[in-house]
Enzyme design. Structure first.
Site, PDB file in Angstrom:
ATOM      1  N   GLU A 164       0.802  -1.231   0.000  1.00 23.24           N
ATOM      2  CA  GLU A 164       0.000   0.000   0.000  1.00 23.24           C
ATOM      3  C   GLU A 164       0.830   1.274   0.000  1.00 23.24           C
ATOM      4  O   GLU A 164       0.812   2.055   0.969  1.00 23.24           O
ATOM      5  CB  GLU A 164      -0.953   0.008   1.203  1.00 23.24           C
ATOM      6  N   GLU A 371      -5.509  -8.592   1.342  1.00 22.56           N
ATOM      7  CA  GLU A 371      -6.184  -8.192   2.584  1.00 22.56           C
ATOM      8  C   GLU A 371      -7.660  -7.966   2.293  1.00 22.56           C
ATOM      9  O   GLU A 371      -8.022  -7.499   1.207  1.00 22.56           O
ATOM     10  CB  GLU A 371      -5.622  -6.879   3.168  1.00 22.56           C
TER      11      GLU A 371
HETATM   12  C1  BGP Z   1      -4.234  -1.763   5.591  1.00 26.22           C
HETATM   13  C2  BGP Z   1      -2.878  -2.133   6.117  1.00 26.22           C
HETATM   14  C3  BGP Z   1      -2.888  -3.055   7.289  1.00 26.22           C
HETATM   15  C4  BGP Z   1      -4.040  -2.865   8.251  1.00 26.22           C
HETATM   16  C5  BGP Z   1      -5.355  -2.612   7.548  1.00 26.22           C
HETATM   17  C6  BGP Z   1      -6.475  -2.169   8.452  1.00 26.22           C
HETATM   18  O1  BGP Z   1      -4.171  -0.486   5.056  1.00 26.22           O
HETATM   19  O2  BGP Z   1      -2.117  -2.728   5.105  1.00 26.22           O
HETATM   20  O3  BGP Z   1      -1.629  -3.011   7.897  1.00 26.22           O
HETATM   21  O4  BGP Z   1      -3.742  -2.017   9.263  1.00 26.22           O
HETATM   22  O5  BGP Z   1      -5.245  -1.668   6.514  1.00 26.22           O
HETATM   23  O6  BGP Z   1      -6.364  -0.805   8.693  1.00 26.22           O
HETATM   24  P1  BGP Z   1      -6.649  -0.155  10.085  1.00 26.22           P
HETATM   25  O7  BGP Z   1      -5.705  -0.840  11.028  1.00 26.22           O
HETATM   26  O8  BGP Z   1      -6.354   1.286   9.915  1.00 26.22           O
HETATM   27  O9  BGP Z   1      -8.062  -0.418  10.377  1.00 26.22           O
END
Ligand code: BGP
Length: 466
Positions: A164, A371
């Site tokens: 990302e 993810e």
């Molecule tokens: C993505 C990242 C993750 C994770 C996820 C959830 O952007 O790659 O590392 O954190 O989002 O986001 P958040 O923790 O802000 O809810």
């Protein structure tokens, strides 16, 4: 009947800083997150990853839980400063051993490792020399990638360079909410360019070292929907596609920037500045696959006059979620939308649409959903973690995935975020994503959630029983 291809991998994901802890143990160097999270007011209630969920010390127990769940693949990231405390040069063998043991433990249970080389924890030593704004960081990344290929390449087939880029560059250099906390779009664009170069150098090294596997890049997949049918909103939504999507996908999949936007940014700010040979580096070192992280879509409207970045980091519904660039576009609440407590819209259709958009623009590139998940405050009823809303969220998204496969997309695997409850960068431990619960009141004990058993059934039936 499920349509998932025979070799389709049912996985789950995490990232080093969010699970490992042991932030200064066994010779590890500090990362920018180790330093940034200790500055007052940077994270939700001052939470940090010093201990995280202590995966560094409980790795064998965690892998045993993965095996019990039937996981076929595990996506994790390597902490660069754990291997190279100063970012380059001297190797920390204790760090190499940790990942080597993790890989062996996974393989012993037939769990295919997928490594992310960079999930945001840059060695602080490299930040002190200019971080992603300087070429030497991209060169150090190549050295780090080569070390990983040399030590783990005979056992690991699936590799991703960056996670990302839009998030760590956008928040690091535009909103300032991630390290190094800068507010300067021109610096963001130049730093982003060095990341693309670092990616290309790492892909080139992968080919030169003949690693027997595939290497890709992980991007946010965020479809945009205009709020109304007005020409202004439609234009704003197209602009959001160009800036938030094409800018980050084209260089790694087409090997060049979107031409029109490149011309505009160079005219406006003189960036990105290309070094001799950069064009060819990008052109000749494209990905084998693309990793897509899908959580939500954004609804877009024209935005003549305000810049705003109001994030909901507390989990109090309606407390934020608006983001806008003056003169370009603004992300607003969709009046028909269903939202999480952190104001993220739940929109499974966006996963199908997004995958098909990628196919239409970039052709038949293999896709891993690296993810996808629901951040929630999970209810505990009579001692059981009854995360039904997570099960519902994942079920709807698996359905959306199935639709994309039926429409002809080449999808190779699905990695819900996250295997275990972990630290959310800016939202602390309150925002849970895992199949496994971590009890912060009881010495970080692991407990299986309802979704753990549910996902086990999904895997066993290859997506048939949901
Ligand atoms: C993505 C990242 C993750 C994770 C996820 C959830 O952007 O790659 O590392 O954190 O989002 O986001 P958040 O923790 O802000 O809810």
């Amino acid at each position: 009947m499920a349509v998932f291809p025979k070799d389709f991998l049912w996985g789950a994901a995490t990232a080093a800083y969010q699970v490992e802890g042991a932030h200064d143990e066994d010779g590890k160097g500090l990362s920018i997150w180790d330093v940034f999270s200790h500055l007052p007011g940077t994270t939700y209630q001052g939470t940090n990853g010093d201990v995280a969920v202590d995966h560094y010390h409980r790795m064998q127990e965690d892998v045993a839980l993965m095996a019990e769940m039937g996981l076929q693949s595990y996506r994790f990231s390597i902490s660069w400063p754990r291997l190279l405390p100063a970012g380059r040069g001297k190797i920390n063998e204790a760090g190499v051993k940790f990942y080597s043991d993790l890989i062996d433990a996974l393989l012993a249970h037939n769990i295919e490792p997928m490594i992310t080389l960079y999930h945001w924890d840059l060695p602080q030593a490299l930040q002190d020399e200019g971080g992603w704004e300087v070429r030497s960081t991209a060169e150090a990344f190549e050295e780090y990638a080569r070390l990983c290929y040399a030590r783990f390449g005979s056992r690991v087939k699936l590799w991703a360079t960056f996670n990302e880029t839009i998030v760590f560059i956008g928040h690091g250099y535009i909103t300032g909410s991630h390290p190094p906390s800068v507010n300067d779009p021109a610096r963001a664009i130049q730093a982003c360019h060095q990341v693309f170069i670092a990616h290309a150098l790492a892909v080139k090294a992968f080919r030169e070292m003949k690693v027997n596997g595939e290497i890709g890049f992980v991007n946010v997949l965020q479809p945009h929907t205009p709020l109304t049918n007005s020409p202004e909103d439609i234009a704003a939504s197209e602009l959001a596609d160009a800036i938030h999507t094409h800018w980050f996908y084209d260089p790694v999949l087409k090997g060049s920037y979107p031409a029109e936007l490149l011309e505009k940014t160079q005219a406006l700010w003189g960036v990105p500045r290309f070094a001799p040979g950069d064009d060819a580096l990008l052109r000749d070192n494209r990905c084998d696959f693309i990793g897509l992280n899908y959580y939500r879509r954004e609804t877009v409207t024209a935005n003549p006059d305000e810049t705003r970045t109001q994030a909901n980091n507390s989990g109090e519904k309606n407390s934020g979620g608006e983001f806008g660039f003056k003169g370009l576009f603004k992300f607003v609440r969709n009046p028909d939308g269903v939202y999480t407590d952190w104001d993220w819209e739940i929109w499974p259709q966006g996963l199908t649409d997004g995958i098909m958009m990628v196919k239409a623009r970039y052709g038949d590139i293999p896709v891993y959903i690296t993810e996808n998940g629901l951040g929630a405050k999970d209810p505990i009823i009579n001692g059981e973690i009854v995360d039904q809303s997570r099960i519902d969220y994942l079920r709807m998204h698996i359905e959306a995935l199935e639709k994309a496969i039926e429409l002809g997309a080449d999808i190779r695997g699905y990695y819900p975020w996250s295997f275990i409850d972990l630290l959310s960068w800016l939202n602390g431990y309150k925002k849970q994503y895992g199949f496994v619960y971590v009890d912060h009141q009881q010495n970080l004990a692991r407990k299986r959630k309802k979704s753990f058993y549910w996902y086990k059934g999904v895997i066993e039936s290859h997506g048939g029983v949901r």
